[in-house]
Design a protein around this motif. Structure first.
Motif, short mmCIF file in Angstrom:
data_model
loop_
_atom_site.label_atom_id
_atom_site.label_comp_id
_atom_site.label_asym_id
_atom_site.label_seq_id
_atom_site.Cartn_x
_atom_site.Cartn_y
_atom_site.Cartn_z
N LEU A 1 0.99 -1.20 0.07
CA LEU A 1 -0.36 0.25 0.15
C LEU A 1 0.63 1.43 0.09
N LEU A 2 2.11 1.05 0.43
CA LEU A 2 2.84 2.32 0.42
C LEU A 2 3.47 2.52 -0.85
N LEU A 3 3.69 1.78 -1.46
CA LEU A 3 4.39 1.75 -2.74
C LEU A 3 3.04 2.17 -3.24
N VAL A 4 1.93 1.19 -3.78
CA VAL A 4 1.11 1.67 -4.69
C VAL A 4 0.64 3.74 -4.04
N VAL B 1 -0.25 2.44 -11.35
CA VAL B 1 -0.63 1.66 -10.27
C VAL B 1 -0.96 0.61 -10.61
N LEU B 2 -1.79 0.70 -12.13
CA LEU B 2 -2.05 -0.38 -12.94
C LEU B 2 -1.57 -1.62 -12.73
N LEU B 3 -0.07 -0.99 -13.31
CA LEU B 3 0.69 -1.92 -13.52
C LEU B 3 0.98 -2.93 -11.93
N ALA B 4 1.24 -1.37 -10.67
CA ALA B 4 0.92 -3.02 -9.68
C ALA B 4 0.11 -4.05 -9.25
N VAL B 5 -0.94 -3.07 -10.18
CA VAL B 5 -2.08 -4.52 -9.44
C VAL B 5 -1.69 -5.46 -10.48
N PHE C 1 -8.35 -1.61 -2.76
CA PHE C 1 -7.48 0.18 -1.90
C PHE C 1 -5.99 1.12 -2.52
N ALA C 2 -6.17 -0.29 -3.40
CA ALA C 2 -5.08 0.15 -4.73
C ALA C 2 -5.80 1.71 -5.30
N GLY C 3 -6.88 1.62 -5.53
CA GLY C 3 -7.62 1.81 -6.93
C GLY C 3 -8.35 3.63 -5.57
N LEU C 4 -8.60 3.22 -4.36
CA LEU C 4 -9.10 4.38 -3.42
C LEU C 4 -7.85 5.03 -3.38
N ILE C 5 -7.05 4.83 -3.18
CA ILE C 5 -6.18 5.46 -3.08
C ILE C 5 -6.52 6.77 -3.93
N LEU C 6 -5.42 5.27 -5.33
CA LEU C 6 -5.42 6.70 -6.42
C LEU C 6 -6.40 7.31 -6.93
N ASP C 7 -7.17 7.17 -6.66
CA ASP C 7 -8.44 8.40 -6.49
C ASP C 7 -8.47 9.56 -5.72
N VAL C 8 -8.61 9.24 -4.27
CA VAL C 8 -7.61 10.38 -3.71
C VAL C 8 -6.67 10.94 -3.89
N VAL C 9 -5.89 10.70 -4.67
CA VAL C 9 -4.50 11.15 -5.13
C VAL C 9 -4.55 11.72 -6.35
N LYS C 10 -5.85 11.61 -7.12
CA LYS C 10 -5.61 12.05 -8.47
C LYS C 10 -7.08 13.36 -8.52
N GLY C 11 -7.83 12.95 -7.02
CA GLY C 11 -9.24 13.70 -7.52
C GLY C 11 -10.06 13.59 -7.77
N GLN C 12 -10.22 11.98 -8.31
CA GLN C 12 -11.28 11.67 -9.13
C GLN C 12 -12.53 11.17 -8.62
N THR C 13 -13.06 10.89 -8.35
CA THR C 13 -14.37 10.38 -8.39
C THR C 13 -14.15 8.50 -7.92
N LEU D 1 9.74 -6.83 -8.38
CA LEU D 1 9.37 -6.21 -7.74
C LEU D 1 8.57 -6.16 -6.44
N VAL D 2 7.59 -6.85 -7.51
CA VAL D 2 6.11 -7.62 -6.54
C VAL D 2 6.36 -8.94 -5.89
N LYS D 3 7.48 -9.88 -6.89
CA LYS D 3 7.86 -10.47 -6.57
C LYS D 3 8.59 -10.63 -4.93
N LEU D 4 9.99 -9.63 -5.03
CA LEU D 4 10.50 -9.73 -4.15
C LEU D 4 9.88 -9.24 -2.47
N MET D 5 8.45 -8.69 -3.13
CA MET D 5 7.49 -7.80 -1.79
C MET D 5 7.07 -9.28 -0.80
#
Length: 143
Positions: free
Chosen positions: A9-12, A28-32, A50-62, A129-133
């Motif tokens: 979630l920190l990475l997202v 974020v799409l690539l991370a998902v 949660f990744a989508g919600l974080i992206l929406d909040v940061v971008k100011g989208q619906t 990267l995600v495999k390492l995580m």
């Protein structure tokens, strides 16, 4: 496991800030997509939402638009993961290409072949990267 979820979630959050401010790529799409390839179970769906919600909040989208896109994407990956070798690039690259094109069309972005090619190529960096995580400690002594 909780720490891995926290780090994802920190990475997202970091990728969402990059996507909203500096880089006009779907990071974020690539991370998902990478998360959906390496993990299985209900946790993938919750992390996609949660990744989508974080992206929406940061971008100011619906709120919920990106979450719905990522949730459908996680569902498609989980359905086809058992039919194909999902961890191979010949499965991930066309899937990423299709997802980036659809996400571009849904978000109203400019259709640029170069941008789509860069997004598709970046999945090669995100998969390890995600495999390492999410990699479990295999060095622990088993009794």
């Amino acid at each position: 496991m909780i720490m891995r979820i926290f780090f994802f979630l920190l990475l997202v959050l970091f990728l969402a800030f990059l996507e909203a401010t500096i880089v006009a790529l779907h990071l974020v799409l690539l991370a998902v997509i990478s998360l959906g390839v390496w993990l299985s179970g209900l946790g993938v769906f919750f992390l996609a939402v949660f990744a989508g919600l974080i992206l929406d909040v940061v971008k100011g989208q619906t709120w919920g638009v990106s979450s719905l896109q990522f949730l459908v994407l996680a569902l498609i990956i989980s359905l086809y993961k058992n039919r194909f070798q999902a961890k191979k690039l010949w499965f991930v690259l066309p899937l990423t290409l299709i997802c980036v094109v659809v996400n571009n069309l849904l978000s109203g972005g400019v259709f640029s072949i170069v941008k789509i090619a860069i997004n598709t190529g970046l999945i090669i960096l995100f998969l390890p990267l995600v495999k390492l995580m999410i990699k479990k400690d295999e060095n622990k002594l088993k009794l």
